[in-house]
Design a protein around this motif. Structure first.
Motif, PDB file in Angstrom:
ATOM      1  N   VAL A   1      29.590  36.828 -21.288  1.00 56.93           N
ATOM      2  CA  VAL A   1      30.463  35.649 -20.115  1.00 56.93           C
ATOM      3  C   VAL A   1      31.069  34.762 -21.648  1.00 56.93           C
ATOM      4  O   VAL A   1      32.579  34.804 -21.400  1.00 56.93           O
TER       5      VAL A   1
ATOM      6  N   LEU B   1      29.887  32.617 -13.001  1.00 58.11           N
ATOM      7  CA  LEU B   1      30.076  33.869 -13.215  1.00 58.11           C
ATOM      8  C   LEU B   1      28.644  34.157 -14.386  1.00 58.11           C
ATOM      9  O   LEU B   1      28.048  34.939 -13.794  1.00 58.11           O
ATOM     10  N   SER B   2      27.933  32.951 -14.923  1.00 57.80           N
ATOM     11  CA  SER B   2      26.411  32.963 -15.780  1.00 57.80           C
ATOM     12  C   SER B   2      26.036  33.467 -14.410  1.00 57.80           C
ATOM     13  O   SER B   2      24.941  33.877 -14.713  1.00 57.80           O
TER      14      SER B   2
ATOM     15  N   PHE C   1      34.748  36.135 -20.534  1.00 59.42           N
ATOM     16  CA  PHE C   1      35.035  35.045 -19.591  1.00 59.42           C
ATOM     17  C   PHE C   1      35.823  33.927 -20.853  1.00 59.42           C
ATOM     18  O   PHE C   1      37.203  33.316 -20.613  1.00 59.42           O
TER      19      PHE C   1
ATOM     20  N   LEU D   1      33.425  27.230 -14.171  1.00 54.02           N
ATOM     21  CA  LEU D   1      33.299  28.708 -14.108  1.00 54.02           C
ATOM     22  C   LEU D   1      32.496  29.785 -14.470  1.00 54.02           C
ATOM     23  O   LEU D   1      32.194  30.298 -14.431  1.00 54.02           O
ATOM     24  N   SER D   2      32.220  29.280 -16.243  1.00 52.60           N
ATOM     25  CA  SER D   2      31.772  29.881 -16.650  1.00 52.60           C
ATOM     26  C   SER D   2      30.332  29.548 -16.169  1.00 52.60           C
ATOM     27  O   SER D   2      29.107  31.570 -17.039  1.00 52.60           O
TER      28      SER D   2
ATOM     29  N   PHE E   1      30.820  42.782 -12.936  1.00 47.39           N
ATOM     30  CA  PHE E   1      30.338  42.339 -12.057  1.00 47.39           C
ATOM     31  C   PHE E   1      30.063  43.429 -10.621  1.00 47.39           C
ATOM     32  O   PHE E   1      28.788  42.993  -9.901  1.00 47.39           O
TER      33      PHE E   1
END
Length: 646
Positions: free
Chosen positions: A600, A490-491, A604, A486-487, A21
């Motif tokens: 991810v 983030l993706s 993650f 959250l996944s 990131f």
């Protein structure tokens, strides 16, 4: 206690994701092409259907008849133009035929640069037979005095380690290379050049007693309805018999400063249009001073395309060259690439010839190196007394270097190229010349009448799709729903950053089709969640504790997740390769989102699940979402032994 087999240290995986990131968004905000305000730097490149773009129409023209081009030739031209546009980046341009003459190019972004897209890109290698000043009769041309700029592009050999050095032996030395000269006009002459014969030596035409005609006010050449002979006859009538005869009688460029009468006879040629100049014989184009480089450069495309005829063209708009027939053509080039020459730090176009093309190129350089038959006059020779070979692209000489040896390997076109111009020329040569000559119409900026609504609708659909997935995840998986949320978040951030960076680097544009690809990828991501979580429930039902079930469920679900995503990626790749236009955009977006989802998943989802497994809330059926899969110590499952965590 060591972690169970298959479980990695979650901190390291999360650190790697954080590094990705950091690098990605450093490129977004501080990359080489990041400009403007912070908001501007976050803007992805949007497609034609979202923000409008630039449209240009290319009209096919012919030099000898008014017949429409064949459908096969028009389609072949469209394919070549499409390839040229695509080589500039994944811009999702639209290249379509319109009627039986036109090709319409539409690219995203207003005021887009479409220069060079419709040029024929007909490459010719011609020996320079004569050279003179092309500035007009007011200049005083002195052969061997006007220097050709040293930055002129030049073919260079790459087959020898000593490429670039002058030959030191026989003419067949393979170590020789073609390089730009720094001598006199047209490439430089020896210290004591033989002057070009003066125009005063030209015999007086028999029609000298006739009055000079008055040139007509309008052009007389009609390429659409006349053959070349008819066009030439029309120009002869326009300038008059006396002027035509005087021009045909010239054996060298006329010197008006010493022959005022000749200047008066040739005066009608000053009124010719570029279209009319294009049909004149090469000797008249070269010998009449009023036919300047400025006018020659304005000739219609394809004016000197006939490789079997001698031609006249200008280099850098200053030096007028009389060129031999073309003995090496663009079709003799097997491949072309824009590369950075490490020895000079200059961008060049590297040429690789076909088998027969290499033989032709070697023969041409041998002929020029030896000046066989004395074909090149003194003013056209370089510093070493060798002939030059002009690299002619369409109507222009882009390079006319002196041949310093017989070249038996691949060569280069070098000069004042940038990375963009070198790659553009290489692209034109690589995909071949257009089978038709096109006249570009004025480019127009077009607006996306529904672009804003389309973009809003697409983003709304993506938001609703993600919201439904999140609601279902929280309803069915509860605490595990936060992992899904959250996944996906983030993706989405990874995809957005990639869109911005790819838009700057390779020209990828986001269209409605691309948005559809991202929405479809949500389903692929949701499938991987279901696979993992249901596998986790199966492990717990078999009697394992939640903490030990997490790594075992991951080890078993991982293969299925990879297989499912690999199939989606392969489908996207195949679709991208066999499709064009917006369908390619859909495939590219689907493949990109699927790859980032895998990132991810590995960096993650699994490590965060490992951390959750260590919390008390994860052991609660009401909170974790695992429900009855978790068997409490005080609620043993009948008929099955209870497995305690080691």
């Amino acid at each position: 206690m060591a972690p169970p087999q298959g479980q990695m240290r979650p901190g390291r995986q999360l650190a790697v994701l954080g590094l990705i990131f950091t690098v990605l968004y450093l490129l977004v905000f501080f990359g080489a092409d990041a400009k403007g305000s912070w908001t501007d730097r976050l803007q992805p490149k949007l497609g034609l259907d979202l923000v409008g773009g630039t449209r240009q129409t290319l009209e096919a023209v012919t030099m000898a008849s008014g017949q429409a081009p064949s459908a096969e030739a028009l389609e072949r031209a469209r394919e070549i133009i499409q390839a040229r546009v695509d080589s500039r980046g994944v811009a999702e341009a639209e290249v379509v035929t319109d009627g039986n003459r036109n090709i319409v190019i539409s690219v995203p972004g207003t005021n887009a640069d479409l220069s060079g897209i419709g040029t024929p890109a007909e490459l010719r290698f011609r020996k320079v037979l004569k050279s003179t000043d092309g500035g007009g009769p007011t200049s005083s041309p002195t052969p061997g005095a006007s220097a050709t700029p040293s930055a002129s592009p030049s073919p260079g050999a790459s087959a020898s380690p000593s490429a670039g050095a002058p030959p030191s032996g026989s003419p067949s030395s393979a170590a020789a290379t073609a390089s730009p000269s720094s001598g006199g006009q047209g490439g430089g002459a020896p210290a004591s050049p033989t002057p070009t014969p003066s125009a005063s030596a030209t015999p007086t035409p028999s029609t000298s007693g006739s009055p000079a005609p008055t040139p007509s006010a309008s052009p007389v050449v009609d390429p659409a309805n006349q053959t070349l002979e008819e066009q030439r006859a029309a120009v002869e009538r326009k300038v008059g018999a006396e002027a035509w005869s005087a021009a045909n009688g010239l054996q060298a460029p006329a010197d008006f400063s010493t022959d005022a009468a000749l200047a008066e006879k040739l005066k009608p040629f000053a009124d010719l249009t570029p279209e009319e100049i294009a049909v004149l014989p090469p000797n008249i184009q070269y010998n009449v001073p009023t036919i300047t480089c400025e006018k020659l450069d304005q000739r219609p495309p394809g004016s000197i395309k006939d490789e079997k005829q001698q031609a006249v063209a200008c280099e850098l708009g200053q030096v007028k060259h009389f060129l031999d027939v073309a003995k090496v053509l663009g079709t003799d080039v097997a491949d072309a690439d824009g590369v950075l020459d490490q020895s000079t730090s200059q961008w060049v176009v590297s040429l690789e010839f076909t088998g027969d093309g290499q033989k032709k190129w070697t023969a041409l350089t041998r002929e020029a190196y030896n000046n066989e038959g004395g074909a090149c006059d003194q003013a056209a020779l370089g510093n070493e007394g060798r002939c030059k070979v002009a690299v002619v692209l369409d109507n222009d000489v882009i390079s006319a270097p002196e041949i310093q040896g017989v070249l038996t390997g691949n060569s280069q076109i070098s000069g004042n190229f940038t990375a963009a111009s070198a790659n553009e020329l290489a692209s034109q040569l690589r995909y071949g010349a257009l089978p038709l000559t096109f006249k570009p119409q004025e480019a127009q900026n077009i607006t996306a009448t529904l672009g804003t609504e389309h973009l809003r609708a697409g983003l709304l659909a993506a938001g609703i799709g993600m919201l439904l997935v999140v609601i279902y995840a929280f309803f069915y998986y509860r605490l595990l729903g936060s992992v899904i949320f959250l996944s996906l978040l983030l993706s989405g951030l990874l995809v957005f950053g990639a869109l911005v960076v790819l838009g700057r680097q390779i020209g990828f544009t986001l269209t409605l089709a691309g948005i559809a690809g991202f929405i479809v990828s949500l389903g692929v991501a949701a499938d991987s969640f279901v696979i993992y979580f249901e596998r986790l429930k199966d492990e717990i039902r078999e009697g394992r504790s939640p903490r030990s079930a997490v790594p075992r469920a991951w080890a078993r679900a991982r293969r299925t997740i990879i297989s499912a995503n690999a199939i989606s990626i392969m489908a996207a790749v195949v679709l991208y390769l066999v499709s064009v236009g917006t369908v390619q955009g859909f495939a590219f977006a689907l493949g990109l989102a699927t790859i980032l989802d895998l990132v991810v998943v590995f960096l993650f989802r699994h490590p965060i699940m490992t951390l959750f497994a260590r919390t008390p809330a994860f052991l609660s059926p009401r909170v974790s979402g695992l429900g009855r899969a978790i068997q409490r110590d005080d609620e043993p499952q009948p008929g099955k032994p209870r497995v305690k965590e080691a």
